[in-house]
Write a protein that holds these residues in place. Structure first.
Motif, PDB file in Angstrom:
ATOM      1  N   GLN A  95      -4.627  -0.055   0.792  1.00 49.61           N
ATOM      2  CA  GLN A  95      -4.387  -1.240   1.615  1.00 49.61           C
ATOM      3  C   GLN A  95      -3.107  -1.928   1.138  1.00 49.61           C
ATOM      4  O   GLN A  95      -3.143  -2.961   0.481  1.00 49.61           O
ATOM      5  CB  GLN A  95      -5.582  -2.195   1.540  1.00 49.61           C
ATOM      6  CG  GLN A  95      -6.855  -1.610   2.149  1.00 49.61           C
ATOM      7  CD  GLN A  95      -8.024  -2.565   2.043  1.00 49.61           C
ATOM      8  OE1 GLN A  95      -8.204  -3.248   1.042  1.00 49.61           O
ATOM      9  NE2 GLN A  95      -8.818  -2.622   3.097  1.00 49.61           N
ATOM     10  N   PRO A  96      -1.961  -1.355   1.483  1.00 47.27           N
ATOM     11  CA  PRO A  96      -0.714  -1.810   0.882  1.00 47.27           C
ATOM     12  C   PRO A  96      -0.063  -2.980   1.621  1.00 47.27           C
ATOM     13  O   PRO A  96      -0.332  -3.233   2.792  1.00 47.27           O
ATOM     14  CB  PRO A  96       0.174  -0.574   1.014  1.00 47.27           C
ATOM     15  CG  PRO A  96      -0.246  -0.006   2.336  1.00 47.27           C
ATOM     16  CD  PRO A  96      -1.736  -0.226   2.411  1.00 47.27           C
ATOM     17  N   VAL A  97       0.778  -3.681   0.888  1.00 45.21           N
ATOM     18  CA  VAL A  97       1.798  -4.521   1.491  1.00 45.21           C
ATOM     19  C   VAL A  97       3.127  -3.858   1.155  1.00 45.21           C
ATOM     20  O   VAL A  97       3.220  -3.048   0.239  1.00 45.21           O
ATOM     21  CB  VAL A  97       1.748  -5.967   0.963  1.00 45.21           C
ATOM     22  CG1 VAL A  97       0.450  -6.639   1.381  1.00 45.21           C
ATOM     23  CG2 VAL A  97       1.887  -5.999  -0.556  1.00 45.21           C
ATOM     24  N   ARG A  98       4.157  -4.183   1.886  1.00 44.56           N
ATOM     25  CA  ARG A  98       5.447  -3.507   1.741  1.00 44.56           C
ATOM     26  C   ARG A  98       5.963  -3.570   0.311  1.00 44.56           C
ATOM     27  O   ARG A  98       6.391  -2.555  -0.244  1.00 44.56           O
ATOM     28  CB  ARG A  98       6.452  -4.131   2.721  1.00 44.56           C
ATOM     29  CG  ARG A  98       7.823  -3.460   2.735  1.00 44.56           C
ATOM     30  CD  ARG A  98       8.738  -4.220   3.675  1.00 44.56           C
ATOM     31  NE  ARG A  98      10.096  -3.733   3.633  1.00 44.56           N
ATOM     32  CZ  ARG A  98      10.663  -2.972   4.579  1.00 44.56           C
ATOM     33  NH1 ARG A  98       9.954  -2.591   5.616  1.00 44.56           N
ATOM     34  NH2 ARG A  98      11.915  -2.582   4.467  1.00 44.56           N
ATOM     35  N   ARG A  99       5.903  -4.731  -0.303  1.00 43.78           N
ATOM     36  CA  ARG A  99       6.444  -4.884  -1.657  1.00 43.78           C
ATOM     37  C   ARG A  99       5.669  -4.028  -2.647  1.00 43.78           C
ATOM     38  O   ARG A  99       6.253  -3.459  -3.574  1.00 43.78           O
ATOM     39  CB  ARG A  99       6.371  -6.374  -2.058  1.00 43.78           C
ATOM     40  CG  ARG A  99       6.751  -6.677  -3.518  1.00 43.78           C
ATOM     41  CD  ARG A  99       8.032  -6.030  -3.952  1.00 43.78           C
ATOM     42  NE  ARG A  99       9.153  -6.364  -3.099  1.00 43.78           N
ATOM     43  CZ  ARG A  99      10.326  -5.789  -3.159  1.00 43.78           C
ATOM     44  NH1 ARG A  99      10.529  -4.780  -4.030  1.00 43.78           N
ATOM     45  NH2 ARG A  99      11.306  -6.151  -2.360  1.00 43.78           N
ATOM     46  N   GLU A 100       4.366  -3.904  -2.479  1.00 39.64           N
ATOM     47  CA  GLU A 100       3.558  -3.083  -3.374  1.00 39.64           C
ATOM     48  C   GLU A 100       3.997  -1.624  -3.322  1.00 39.64           C
ATOM     49  O   GLU A 100       4.095  -0.952  -4.359  1.00 39.64           O
ATOM     50  CB  GLU A 100       2.081  -3.197  -2.996  1.00 39.64           C
ATOM     51  CG  GLU A 100       1.146  -2.411  -3.897  1.00 39.64           C
ATOM     52  CD  GLU A 100      -0.298  -2.510  -3.447  1.00 39.64           C
ATOM     53  OE1 GLU A 100      -1.171  -2.046  -4.200  1.00 39.64           O
ATOM     54  OE2 GLU A 100      -0.551  -3.047  -2.347  1.00 39.64           O
ATOM     55  N   PHE A 134       0.370   8.502  -1.452  1.00 41.71           N
ATOM     56  CA  PHE A 134      -0.017   8.375  -0.051  1.00 41.71           C
ATOM     57  C   PHE A 134      -0.454   6.954   0.253  1.00 41.71           C
ATOM     58  O   PHE A 134      -1.058   6.273  -0.583  1.00 41.71           O
ATOM     59  CB  PHE A 134      -1.151   9.346   0.281  1.00 41.71           C
ATOM     60  CG  PHE A 134      -0.744  10.785   0.187  1.00 41.71           C
ATOM     61  CD1 PHE A 134       0.021  11.369   1.183  1.00 41.71           C
ATOM     62  CD2 PHE A 134      -1.099  11.548  -0.914  1.00 41.71           C
ATOM     63  CE1 PHE A 134       0.418  12.685   1.086  1.00 41.71           C
ATOM     64  CE2 PHE A 134      -0.713  12.869  -1.007  1.00 41.71           C
ATOM     65  CZ  PHE A 134       0.051  13.440  -0.008  1.00 41.71           C
ATOM     66  N   SER A 135      -0.171   6.537   1.484  1.00 35.93           N
ATOM     67  CA  SER A 135      -0.529   5.184   1.892  1.00 35.93           C
ATOM     68  C   SER A 135      -0.495   5.080   3.404  1.00 35.93           C
ATOM     69  O   SER A 135       0.330   5.732   4.055  1.00 35.93           O
ATOM     70  CB  SER A 135       0.464   4.175   1.292  1.00 35.93           C
ATOM     71  OG  SER A 135       0.253   2.889   1.826  1.00 35.93           O
ATOM     72  N   PRO A 136      -1.373   4.259   3.981  1.00 32.86           N
ATOM     73  CA  PRO A 136      -1.162   3.910   5.382  1.00 32.86           C
ATOM     74  C   PRO A 136       0.055   3.006   5.494  1.00 32.86           C
ATOM     75  O   PRO A 136       0.489   2.399   4.498  1.00 32.86           O
ATOM     76  CB  PRO A 136      -2.442   3.159   5.755  1.00 32.86           C
ATOM     77  CG  PRO A 136      -2.960   2.624   4.462  1.00 32.86           C
ATOM     78  CD  PRO A 136      -2.558   3.625   3.413  1.00 32.86           C
ATOM     79  N   VAL A 137       0.614   2.924   6.674  1.00 30.79           N
ATOM     80  CA  VAL A 137       1.725   2.002   6.900  1.00 30.79           C
ATOM     81  C   VAL A 137       1.216   0.570   6.716  1.00 30.79           C
ATOM     82  O   VAL A 137       0.133   0.234   7.210  1.00 30.79           O
ATOM     83  CB  VAL A 137       2.293   2.193   8.322  1.00 30.79           C
ATOM     84  CG1 VAL A 137       3.318   1.121   8.643  1.00 30.79           C
ATOM     85  CG2 VAL A 137       2.909   3.574   8.458  1.00 30.79           C
ATOM     86  N   PRO A 138       1.938  -0.278   5.986  1.00 35.59           N
ATOM     87  CA  PRO A 138       1.487  -1.665   5.835  1.00 35.59           C
ATOM     88  C   PRO A 138       1.208  -2.300   7.198  1.00 35.59           C
ATOM     89  O   PRO A 138       1.998  -2.186   8.130  1.00 35.59           O
ATOM     90  CB  PRO A 138       2.679  -2.333   5.138  1.00 35.59           C
ATOM     91  CG  PRO A 138       3.311  -1.228   4.348  1.00 35.59           C
ATOM     92  CD  PRO A 138       3.183  -0.014   5.219  1.00 35.59           C
ATOM     93  N   GLY A 139       0.067  -2.954   7.305  1.00 35.43           N
ATOM     94  CA  GLY A 139      -0.354  -3.543   8.566  1.00 35.43           C
ATOM     95  C   GLY A 139      -1.368  -2.699   9.307  1.00 35.43           C
ATOM     96  O   GLY A 139      -2.040  -3.183  10.211  1.00 35.43           O
ATOM     97  N   ASP A 140      -1.494  -1.435   8.916  1.00 41.94           N
ATOM     98  CA  ASP A 140      -2.518  -0.562   9.488  1.00 41.94           C
ATOM     99  C   ASP A 140      -3.752  -0.680   8.594  1.00 41.94           C
ATOM    100  O   ASP A 140      -3.738  -0.263   7.455  1.00 41.94           O
ATOM    101  CB  ASP A 140      -2.004   0.878   9.524  1.00 41.94           C
ATOM    102  CG  ASP A 140      -2.907   1.818  10.307  1.00 41.94           C
ATOM    103  OD1 ASP A 140      -4.122   1.526  10.392  1.00 41.94           O
ATOM    104  OD2 ASP A 140      -2.413   2.835  10.811  1.00 41.94           O
ATOM    105  N   ASP A 141      -4.830  -1.256   9.144  1.00 43.16           N
ATOM    106  CA  ASP A 141      -5.994  -1.570   8.321  1.00 43.16           C
ATOM    107  C   ASP A 141      -6.800  -0.351   7.898  1.00 43.16           C
ATOM    108  O   ASP A 141      -7.666  -0.453   7.042  1.00 43.16           O
ATOM    109  CB  ASP A 141      -6.940  -2.506   9.091  1.00 43.16           C
ATOM    110  CG  ASP A 141      -6.305  -3.854   9.355  1.00 43.16           C
ATOM    111  OD1 ASP A 141      -5.468  -4.271   8.538  1.00 43.16           O
ATOM    112  OD2 ASP A 141      -6.645  -4.483  10.378  1.00 43.16           O
TER     113      ASP A 141
END
Length: 297
Positions: free
Chosen positions: A200-205, A169-176
């Protein structure tokens, strides 16, 4: 999961507007305007409520094996008005009456306290209370949950003989705001899934994570306005990178609940309006994933 105690100051931290040089361009990320009433209401709905549920999540032995009593809508509406007028001790007395009547503690959290917190956000939006009153109401609800969590310790479900399903699970990258993803991760773990969260992801992660492990399910939370094209592109990339060719992808959160048509528009497989619904949908999606993947080829 989270580290350190959950305080009101930490829960209200999302209200502090900040920009990071690592954020994607404005056109490619979820965003919001600082300090407006919709922002406060949204934070209560999609951040503070899930954070409290995650931090104090419980599954008590004392009520699990007996018939569970439901909380009727009238009782929920009545209780939602109390955090503005009762101190924490008075709220706890009210909650104790529900538990003594046979309501499970899980139901008290999800069906009683969470709606009360949401109600505070709605009152703020309608200009029926000020920020101090909202803060005090949330603090009282937190005190009630802290007291109950001390009485009923958390219990993780033990691993059964069958292989456990894996999810990320993850928030969409850019959503704090990651509280929704943290909460749903905890709910799925308690239900027996091998769950991981990238808060707190970035797309590549995210792409690297799904390429290393064949997750059965990927869940993305969307609590802010986000371009459908950006989300569609991310889901396409996740499917391409996934080590599991049959991976199921769910989306959820306030933004999806407001516009369920986005699920199909962005190429996701399903959604759930709350944690209970998400579990049911996830099980069905994973079971049907091979057949669904074959039909899409």
């Amino acid at each position: 999961m989270s580290s350190g105690p959950v305080t009101l100051k930490r829960m209200l931290e999302p209200l502090r507007w900040r920009k990071s040089p690592d954020q994607p361009p404005q056109s490619q990320r979820c965003h919001h305007d600082p300090f407006d009433r919709d922002t406060v209401a949204t934070i209560i709905e999609s951040d503070i409520v899930p954070r409290l549920l995650m931090a104090h999540s419980i599954e008590p032995l004392t009520v699990r094996d007996r018939p569970q009593k439901r909380i009727d809508d009238l009782a929920v509406s009545r209780f939602a008005e109390l955090p503005m007028t009762l101190e924490a001790a008075g709220l706890l007395d009210e909650v104790d009456r529900f538990i003594e009547a046979g309501v499970s503690v899980e139901s008290v959290y999800i069906d009683l306290l969470a709606p009360a917190a949401r109600s505070l956000g709605e009152m703020w939006t309608r200009d029926e209370c000020d920020f101090v009153e909202v803060t005090m109401g949330l603090w009282r609800l937190q005190e009630v949950m802290r007291e109950i969590s001390g009485r009923y310790p958390s219990i993780r479900q033990s691993e059964g003989p069958a292989p456990r399903m894996a999810c990320l699970f993850s928030p969409v990258p850019g959503d704090d705001h990651s509280f929704g993803a943290l909460m749903i991760d905890d709910v799925f773990s308690r239900a027996g899934w091998e769950s991981e969260v990238v808060p707190q992801p970035v797309r590549r992660e995210l792409l690297d994570a799904v390429s290393r492990r064949p997750f059965d399910l990927i869940g993305l939370t969307v609590s802010r306005e986000c371009a459908a094209g950006t989300l569609r592109s991310l889901i396409t990339a996740l499917r391409k990178a996934s080590a599991n060719p049959h991976v199921a992808i769910m989306v959820g959160g306030r933004r999806i609940n407001e516009d369920p048509a986005l699920v199909a528009d962005v190429g996701a497989d399903g959604t759930g309006t709350d944690a209970r619904a998400a579990l049911d949908v996830a099980r069905r999606l994973v079971k049907a994933a091979p057949a669904r993947a074959s039909s899409q080829q």
